[in-house]
Design a protein around this motif. Structure first.
Motif, PDB file in Angstrom:
ATOM      1  N   ALA A 189       0.850  -1.193   0.000  1.00  0.00           N
ATOM      2  CA  ALA A 189       0.000   0.000   0.000  1.00  0.00           C
ATOM      3  C   ALA A 189       0.880   1.235   0.000  1.00  0.00           C
ATOM      4  CB  ALA A 189      -0.916  -0.003   1.218  1.00  0.00           C
ATOM      5  N   GLY A 190       0.236   2.385  -0.148  1.00  0.00           N
ATOM      6  CA  GLY A 190       0.972   3.642  -0.132  1.00  0.00           C
ATOM      7  C   GLY A 190       1.247   4.162  -1.526  1.00  0.00           C
ATOM      8  N   LYS A 191       2.045   5.230  -1.569  1.00  0.00           N
ATOM      9  CA  LYS A 191       2.321   5.913  -2.836  1.00  0.00           C
ATOM     10  C   LYS A 191       3.087   5.014  -3.797  1.00  0.00           C
ATOM     11  CE  LYS A 191       4.552  10.091  -4.638  1.00  0.00           C
ATOM     12  NZ  LYS A 191       5.356  11.278  -4.292  1.00  0.00           N
ATOM     13  N   ASN A 192       4.034   4.237  -3.281  1.00  0.00           N
ATOM     14  CA  ASN A 192       4.869   3.377  -4.122  1.00  0.00           C
ATOM     15  C   ASN A 192       4.418   1.923  -4.083  1.00  0.00           C
ATOM     16  OD1 ASN A 192       6.590   5.519  -4.901  1.00  0.00           O
ATOM     17  ND2 ASN A 192       7.720   5.329  -2.978  1.00  0.00           N
ATOM     18  N   ALA A 193       3.121   1.705  -4.020  1.00  0.00           N
ATOM     19  CA  ALA A 193       2.600   0.342  -3.971  1.00  0.00           C
ATOM     20  C   ALA A 193       2.992  -0.401  -5.245  1.00  0.00           C
ATOM     21  CB  ALA A 193       1.084   0.363  -3.815  1.00  0.00           C
ATOM     22  N   GLY A 194       3.369  -1.666  -5.094  1.00  0.00           N
ATOM     23  CA  GLY A 194       3.785  -2.485  -6.226  1.00  0.00           C
ATOM     24  C   GLY A 194       5.258  -2.824  -6.138  1.00  0.00           C
ATOM     25  N   VAL A 195       5.823  -3.246  -7.269  1.00  0.00           N
ATOM     26  CA  VAL A 195       7.222  -3.684  -7.330  1.00  0.00           C
ATOM     27  C   VAL A 195       8.092  -2.510  -7.762  1.00  0.00           C
ATOM     28  CG1 VAL A 195       8.837  -5.319  -8.360  1.00  0.00           C
ATOM     29  CG2 VAL A 195       6.472  -6.014  -7.927  1.00  0.00           C
ATOM     30  N   ILE A 196       9.138  -2.236  -6.996  1.00  0.00           N
ATOM     31  CA  ILE A 196      10.103  -1.182  -7.322  1.00  0.00           C
ATOM     32  C   ILE A 196      11.398  -1.855  -7.765  1.00  0.00           C
ATOM     33  CG2 ILE A 196      11.385   0.814  -6.493  1.00  0.00           C
ATOM     34  CD1 ILE A 196       8.384   1.268  -6.620  1.00  0.00           C
ATOM     35  N   LEU A 197      11.866  -1.514  -8.963  1.00  0.00           N
ATOM     36  CA  LEU A 197      13.103  -2.074  -9.509  1.00  0.00           C
ATOM     37  C   LEU A 197      14.265  -1.102  -9.308  1.00  0.00           C
ATOM     38  CD1 LEU A 197      11.740  -3.439 -12.920  1.00  0.00           C
ATOM     39  CD2 LEU A 197      11.995  -4.690 -10.771  1.00  0.00           C
ATOM     40  N   SER A 198      15.484  -1.609  -9.459  1.00  0.00           N
ATOM     41  CA  SER A 198      16.662  -0.751  -9.295  1.00  0.00           C
ATOM     42  C   SER A 198      17.774  -1.184 -10.243  1.00  0.00           C
ATOM     43  CB  SER A 198      17.166  -0.803  -7.852  1.00  0.00           C
ATOM     44  OG  SER A 198      18.355  -0.038  -7.714  1.00  0.00           O
ATOM     45  N   ARG A 199      18.432  -0.187 -10.827  1.00  0.00           N
ATOM     46  CA  ARG A 199      19.668  -0.410 -11.580  1.00  0.00           C
ATOM     47  C   ARG A 199      20.847   0.235 -10.846  1.00  0.00           C
ATOM     48  NH1 ARG A 199      20.977  -3.298 -16.061  1.00  0.00           N
ATOM     49  NH2 ARG A 199      22.263  -1.569 -16.791  1.00  0.00           N
ATOM     50  N   ALA A 200      20.583   0.846  -9.684  1.00  0.00           N
ATOM     51  CA  ALA A 200      21.629   1.556  -8.945  1.00  0.00           C
ATOM     52  C   ALA A 200      22.034   0.833  -7.667  1.00  0.00           C
ATOM     53  CB  ALA A 200      21.155   2.971  -8.593  1.00  0.00           C
ATOM     54  N   ALA A 201      21.354  -0.226  -7.310  1.00  0.00           N
ATOM     55  CA  ALA A 201      21.624  -0.920  -6.049  1.00  0.00           C
ATOM     56  C   ALA A 201      22.900  -1.767  -6.152  1.00  0.00           C
ATOM     57  CB  ALA A 201      20.439  -1.802  -5.671  1.00  0.00           C
ATOM     58  N   PRO A 202      23.657  -1.908  -5.049  1.00  0.00           N
ATOM     59  CA  PRO A 202      24.836  -2.792  -5.062  1.00  0.00           C
ATOM     60  C   PRO A 202      24.469  -4.235  -5.381  1.00  0.00           C
ATOM     61  CG  PRO A 202      24.810  -1.408  -3.086  1.00  0.00           C
ATOM     62  CD  PRO A 202      23.493  -1.226  -3.745  1.00  0.00           C
ATOM     63  N   GLU A 203      23.239  -4.644  -5.047  1.00  0.00           N
ATOM     64  CA  GLU A 203      22.816  -6.028  -5.309  1.00  0.00           C
ATOM     65  C   GLU A 203      22.864  -6.363  -6.794  1.00  0.00           C
ATOM     66  OE1 GLU A 203      21.301  -4.846  -1.395  1.00  0.00           O
ATOM     67  OE2 GLU A 203      21.176  -3.927  -3.384  1.00  0.00           O
ATOM     68  N   LEU A 204      22.694  -5.359  -7.675  1.00  0.00           N
ATOM     69  CA  LEU A 204      22.757  -5.628  -9.113  1.00  0.00           C
ATOM     70  C   LEU A 204      24.143  -6.123  -9.506  1.00  0.00           C
ATOM     71  CD1 LEU A 204      21.521  -5.469 -11.973  1.00  0.00           C
ATOM     72  CD2 LEU A 204      22.338  -3.107 -12.086  1.00  0.00           C
ATOM     73  N   VAL A 205      25.195  -5.456  -8.994  1.00  0.00           N
ATOM     74  CA  VAL A 205      26.566  -5.870  -9.300  1.00  0.00           C
ATOM     75  C   VAL A 205      26.837  -7.265  -8.727  1.00  0.00           C
ATOM     76  CG1 VAL A 205      29.003  -5.271  -9.078  1.00  0.00           C
ATOM     77  CG2 VAL A 205      27.294  -3.459  -9.298  1.00  0.00           C
ATOM     78  N   MET A 206      26.357  -7.524  -7.524  1.00  0.00           N
ATOM     79  CA  MET A 206      26.565  -8.827  -6.901  1.00  0.00           C
ATOM     80  C   MET A 206      25.893  -9.939  -7.707  1.00  0.00           C
ATOM     81  SD  MET A 206      25.957  -7.496  -2.989  1.00  0.00           S
ATOM     82  CE  MET A 206      26.103  -9.074  -2.178  1.00  0.00           C
ATOM     83  N   ARG A 207      24.648  -9.699  -8.156  1.00  0.00           N
ATOM     84  CA  ARG A 207      23.941 -10.714  -8.948  1.00  0.00           C
ATOM     85  C   ARG A 207      24.634 -10.941 -10.294  1.00  0.00           C
ATOM     86  NH1 ARG A 207      21.387 -10.158  -4.696  1.00  0.00           N
ATOM     87  NH2 ARG A 207      23.253 -11.316  -4.099  1.00  0.00           N
TER      88      ARG A 207
END
Length: 478
Positions: A189-207
């Motif tokens: 719920a809330g303003k950002n309800a749903g799935v939020i993706l990222s291309r800036a997170a450190p997890e992207l480099v790790m994956r």
């Protein structure tokens, strides 16, 4: 059995949205009840029911059979109830059909809004249940549309949002582009309800490293930490569980092929691959590469605070552009890092020593041979500190009232005694010094270190030159 158009619409909507038809049916019933209450302006109890013969939804008013009626809108006498339903008993519910045809356009619009709201809530619940346990997972998706500075991507079963702050500075995408992202968060719920993706997170480099490096996939090499400033630089710490496997070399790959594929995916972002060590001092030395570190001192182990000293020529390299190198290193270590040049450290030590000696009052010299009367004479002459006294010549002292040559000699002895207490005692006895002096050439030939008495928490960076590697885009390095 032929079902009405409403029921058929429910079937179609449930298949499109992947929602249980019962959820949509309940939403329609609730919407019809809301519209009926708004139209009939009544407080009586209403229920909605599906007519399976026609597929239509009927509205009924409900009254309870009682011995004595207290609320005519919600209760009916047992006698009247049995006139409608012969087998009625006390507390039996009697239904009265309501004309749904009488519901106007406004009521129908209200019903539509309620249905859409219920369907959206059911969609959010489905998305949350499917993706909430997949935060940090790498996905391939297609850009579906652009909304302002945000991108909306199609995940297949759902849509996800890629906000501007989760995009790299080096990247720009258009509708139809296929991109790889990690799931940053899933909100119900809330303003950002749903799935939020990222291309800036450190997890992207790790994956990406987990996909490109087989040794990481089979747990021979482990990723111990990652700090990133998207579009500029990433520092990733790796460690090998097999002594025969070089963790840094495995991540770089032959001729840098493995890491270069990741750099291309990140549009040329620089990547530092660092050898992880359990020793905070050694790890800090590696993490601050490519700068060469002179020594590291633990200031506060409990508070995770360390001080790093580098050569004057290495200071700007250690700090990095706008403090980026030390900021990423601190984030990777989880420690607060203070970086100082050799000159800055020398000045700091001198100022600390000056803070101890200059402010000492001349009265401290009573413990070193002066009398109260002599100290009083000095203070009457305007000499209040030991530093001032030590800087005066014998002639200047004799010019003070009450100071004769004999007193000058006692003052000099007292001042020398005071300063001598700050000198470090000899670490070795004289016999050991003479013995060591007999074989200086042998030590030099053997390459023996000048001293083994370095303080706890201090390490040299000379042996760590090959412990980390910085990979940059081939074009930028040229």
């Amino acid at each position: 059995m032929s079902l009405g158009p409403i029921f058929q619409s429910i079937e179609i909507l449930s298949k499109e949205k992947g929602i249980d038809p019962k959820i949509i049916l309940d939403a329609v019933k609730d919407a019809m009840l809301v519209a009926a209450r708004k139209h009939f302006h009544t407080n009586e109890d209403l229920v909605a029911d599906l007519d399976e013969a026609t597929g239509a939804i009927r509205i009924y008013g409900v009254k309870k059979a009682v011995a004595e009626v207290a609320d005519p809108e919600k209760e009916i006498s047992l006698e009247d109830a049995r006139a409608i339903l012969p087998e009625a008993e006390i507390d039996s519910e009697i239904r009265f059909p309501k004309p749904t045809e009488a519901l106007g356009r406004i009521s129908a619009q209200t019903a539509k809004q309620v249905i859409l709201q219920k369907v959206r809530e059911a969609e959010r619940d489905n998305i949350f249940s499917e993706y909430s346990g997949r935060v940090g997972e790498l996905l391939t998706c297609v850009i579906k549309r652009v909304e302002g500075q945000d991108l909306v991507a199609d995940l297949g079963k759902a849509e996800a949002r890629l906000p501007k702050k989760e995009q790299s500075k080096l990247e720009s995408f258009s509708v139809g582009d296929r991109i790889r992202c990690v799931i940053k968060s899933v909100d119900k719920a809330g303003k950002n309800a749903g799935v939020i993706l990222s291309r800036a997170a450190p997890e992207l480099v790790m994956r990406l490293f987990e996909q490109e490096v087989p040794e990481i996939y089979d747990n021979t090499v482990a990723i111990k930490g990652c700090a990133r400033e998207a579009g500029e630089r990433t520092k990733i710490a790796v460690s090998s569980r097999d002594r025969d496997v070089d963790s840094v070399g495995a991540c770089v790959g032959m001729k840098g092929m493995r890491v270069q594929s990741i750099i291309r995916e990140l549009r040329g972002e620089k990547i530092d691959i660092i050898e992880f060590t359990d020793d905070a001092v050694g790890f800090a030395t590696h993490a601050l590469s490519p700068a060469k570190i002179s020594r590291v001192t633990i200031v506060d182990a409990a508070g995770k605070h360390m001080e790093v000293v580098v050569d004057d020529t290495q200071l700007s390299l250690a700090i990095g552009k706008k403090g980026q190198n030390v900021r990423l290193a601190a984030k990777l270590l989880g420690w607060r890092i203070d970086i100082k040049s050799e000159e800055e450290k020398r000045q700091e030590v001198e100022s600390q020593m000056a803070a101890v000696v200059p402010g000492a009052p001349v009265s401290v010299l009573i413990d070193h041979g002066l009398t109260d009367i002599m100290v009083g004479q000095l203070m009457e002459g305007g000499v209040t500190t030991v530093e001032h006294l030590g800087a005066m010549t014998p002639e200047e002292l004799e010019a003070l009232p009450g100071i004769d040559p004999e007193t000058v000699e006692r003052i000099q002895v007292a001042v020398n005694s005071y300063y001598r207490q700050f000198e470090e005692p000899a670490s070795e006895p004289a016999a050991a010094e003479s013995s060591a002096a007999e074989e200086p050439a042998a030590e030099e030939a053997a390459g023996a270190p000048a001293s083994l008495d370095s303080p706890v928490g201090v390490a040299s960076a000379a042996a760590s030159e090959n412990e980390s590697v910085t990979i940059e885009n081939a074009e930028s390095s040229e």
